[in-house]
Design a protein around this motif. Structure first.
Motif, PDB file in Angstrom:
ATOM      1  N   ALA A 163       0.836  -1.208   0.000  1.00  0.00           N
ATOM      2  CA  ALA A 163       0.000   0.000   0.000  1.00  0.00           C
ATOM      3  C   ALA A 163       0.866   1.252   0.000  1.00  0.00           C
ATOM      4  N   TRP A 164       1.922   1.255   0.808  1.00  0.00           N
ATOM      5  CA  TRP A 164       2.809   2.418   0.880  1.00  0.00           C
ATOM      6  C   TRP A 164       3.610   2.594  -0.401  1.00  0.00           C
ATOM      7  N   VAL A 165       4.033   1.488  -1.003  1.00  0.00           N
ATOM      8  CA  VAL A 165       4.746   1.575  -2.280  1.00  0.00           C
ATOM      9  C   VAL A 165       3.839   2.194  -3.329  1.00  0.00           C
ATOM     10  N   ARG A 166       2.580   1.774  -3.351  1.00  0.00           N
ATOM     11  CA  ARG A 166       1.638   2.312  -4.349  1.00  0.00           C
ATOM     12  C   ARG A 166       1.336   3.783  -4.093  1.00  0.00           C
ATOM     13  N   ARG A 167       1.255   4.164  -2.831  1.00  0.00           N
ATOM     14  CA  ARG A 167       1.056   5.587  -2.524  1.00  0.00           C
ATOM     15  C   ARG A 167       2.243   6.415  -2.998  1.00  0.00           C
ATOM     16  N   ALA A 168       3.435   5.862  -2.808  1.00  0.00           N
ATOM     17  CA  ALA A 168       4.636   6.560  -3.284  1.00  0.00           C
ATOM     18  C   ALA A 168       4.577   6.718  -4.801  1.00  0.00           C
ATOM     19  N   GLY A 169       4.157   5.673  -5.509  1.00  0.00           N
ATOM     20  CA  GLY A 169       4.012   5.753  -6.959  1.00  0.00           C
ATOM     21  C   GLY A 169       3.001   6.801  -7.370  1.00  0.00           C
ATOM     22  N   ALA A 170       1.891   6.869  -6.649  1.00  0.00           N
ATOM     23  CA  ALA A 170       0.867   7.879  -6.958  1.00  0.00           C
ATOM     24  C   ALA A 170       1.418   9.280  -6.760  1.00  0.00           C
ATOM     25  N   ALA A 171       2.185   9.484  -5.693  1.00  0.00           N
ATOM     26  CA  ALA A 171       2.775  10.806  -5.427  1.00  0.00           C
ATOM     27  C   ALA A 171       3.742  11.188  -6.545  1.00  0.00           C
ATOM     28  N   VAL A 172       4.536  10.214  -7.011  1.00  0.00           N
ATOM     29  CA  VAL A 172       5.468  10.477  -8.109  1.00  0.00           C
ATOM     30  C   VAL A 172       4.702  10.847  -9.374  1.00  0.00           C
ATOM     31  N   SER A 173       3.623  10.120  -9.656  1.00  0.00           N
ATOM     32  CA  SER A 173       2.831  10.397 -10.849  1.00  0.00           C
ATOM     33  C   SER A 173       2.215  11.792 -10.811  1.00  0.00           C
ATOM     34  N   VAL A 174       1.726  12.192  -9.653  1.00  0.00           N
ATOM     35  CA  VAL A 174       1.165  13.545  -9.500  1.00  0.00           C
ATOM     36  C   VAL A 174       2.251  14.589  -9.714  1.00  0.00           C
ATOM     37  N   ALA A 175       3.445  14.334  -9.160  1.00  0.00           N
ATOM     38  CA  ALA A 175       4.560  15.253  -9.370  1.00  0.00           C
ATOM     39  C   ALA A 175       4.896  15.341 -10.856  1.00  0.00           C
ATOM     40  N   GLY A 176       4.815  14.200 -11.551  1.00  0.00           N
ATOM     41  CA  GLY A 176       5.063  14.191 -12.988  1.00  0.00           C
ATOM     42  C   GLY A 176       4.070  15.054 -13.747  1.00  0.00           C
ATOM     43  N   LEU A 177       2.805  15.007 -13.335  1.00  0.00           N
ATOM     44  CA  LEU A 177       1.799  15.885 -13.962  1.00  0.00           C
ATOM     45  C   LEU A 177       2.154  17.347 -13.740  1.00  0.00           C
ATOM     46  N   GLY A 178       2.671  17.653 -12.531  1.00  0.00           N
ATOM     47  CA  GLY A 178       3.123  19.010 -12.256  1.00  0.00           C
ATOM     48  C   GLY A 178       4.258  19.412 -13.180  1.00  0.00           C
ATOM     49  N   LEU A 179       5.166  18.484 -13.472  1.00  0.00           N
ATOM     50  CA  LEU A 179       6.273  18.765 -14.393  1.00  0.00           C
ATOM     51  C   LEU A 179       5.757  18.989 -15.826  1.00  0.00           C
ATOM     52  N   VAL A 180       4.801  18.146 -16.239  1.00  0.00           N
ATOM     53  CA  VAL A 180       4.239  18.291 -17.583  1.00  0.00           C
ATOM     54  C   VAL A 180       3.563  19.648 -17.744  1.00  0.00           C
ATOM     55  N   LEU A 181       2.849  20.067 -16.710  1.00  0.00           N
ATOM     56  CA  LEU A 181       2.107  21.333 -16.748  1.00  0.00           C
ATOM     57  C   LEU A 181       2.974  22.549 -16.438  1.00  0.00           C
TER      58      LEU A 181
END
Length: 200
Positions: A179-197
Motif C-alpha cells: 500500500a505504501w509503495v503504491r502511494r509513493a508511486g501515486a505521489a510520483v505520478s502527480v509530481a510528474g503531472l506538475g512537471l508536464v504542466l
C-alpha cells in the motif's frame, strides 16, 4: 528481500558515490567531465523521480526484472546521451522526460505487472529521452566519455536507491508495504503531472 541483500545495495550505493567525492575538488580534464555528468541526473527533480521509480518498479516486478529493467534503462540512456552529445535533435525531450515520471509513477501506483520484455521496452523508451537531455547539456569543456560515465553511474545509484526503498517499504508487510509503495508511486505520478504542466 533479505537483510544481506539490503546491506549489499547500501554498500553498492556508497561505493558508487565515492568516485564523485574523490574528484569533486578537481576542475579540469576527465574529472571535470565526470563530476558534471554525475551531478546532472541528481540535481534535476524529473530525473531523480524517474530513476528512483525505475528501481521501485523493478523491485515490484521481481525476479530477473530487478536487474534487467534498471540495466536496460542505463544502456539505452547512454545511447540517448550519445545522440545528444552528437548534436542529433530528438523532438519533445522535455515532455518525454516529464511523462516518464507520470507513467512510471502510475505503473508503481497501480502495481502493473508487465511481462519482462514490455517492462524493459517501456523504461528503455523513456531512457532515451533522459539520456538525450543529459548529452545535449554536456559542457563544451567536458570529456564526453567521462561525462557519460558520470551520468550513467549517477543513474545506477538512483536505481539502487529505488530498489532499496521498495525493499525497505515492502518489509512493512505484504499488505501495508504494498500500500505504501503504491502511494509513493501515486505521489510520483502527480509530481510528474506538475512537471508536464510546468507547475514544478
Amino acid at each position: 528481500m533479505t537483510r544481506p541483500l539490503l546491506r549489499t545495495l547500501g554498500i553498492a550505493g556508497a561505493l558508487a558515490l565515492a568516485p564523485s567525492l574523490a574528484f569533486a575538488h578537481v576542475g579540469v580534464g576527465d574529472a571535470h567531465g565526470f563530476v558534471h555528468g554525475f551531478m546532472h541526473p541528481v540535481t534535476g527533480l524529473d530525473h531523480v523521480l524517474a530513476m528512483v521509480t525505475v528501481g521501485i518498479f523493478a523491485w515490484q516486478l521481481g525476479g530477473r526484472a530487478v536487474w534487467l529493467v534498471p540495466t536496460t534503462f542505463v544502456l539505452l540512456m547512454a545511447a540517448g546521451g550519445a545522440l545528444g552529445m552528437g548534436g542529433f535533435t530528438l523532438p519533445y525531450v522535455e515532455i518525454g522526460v516529464a511523462l516518464s515520471v507520470v507513467v512510471l509513477g502510475a505503473a508503481v501506483a497501480f502495481g502493473v505487472q508487465l511481462p519482462l520484455a514490455a517492462a524493459m521496452g517501456l523504461v528503455g523508451v523513456f531512457a532515451i529521452f533522459h539520456g538525450h537531455a543529459h548529452g545535449a547539456e554536456m559542457p563544451e569543456t567536458a570529456s564526453g566519455l567521462a561525462y557519460g560515465a558520470g551520468f550513467m553511474l549517477a543513474t545506477a545509484t538512483l536505481h539502487l536507491s529505488g530498489l532499496a526503498l521498495g525493499a525497505a517499504i515492502g518489509r512493512l508487510g505484504d499488505v501495508y508495504g504494498q500500500a505504501w509503495v503504491r502511494r509513493a508511486g501515486a505521489a510520483v505520478s502527480v509530481a510528474g503531472l506538475g512537471l508536464v504542466l510546468g507547475a514544478l
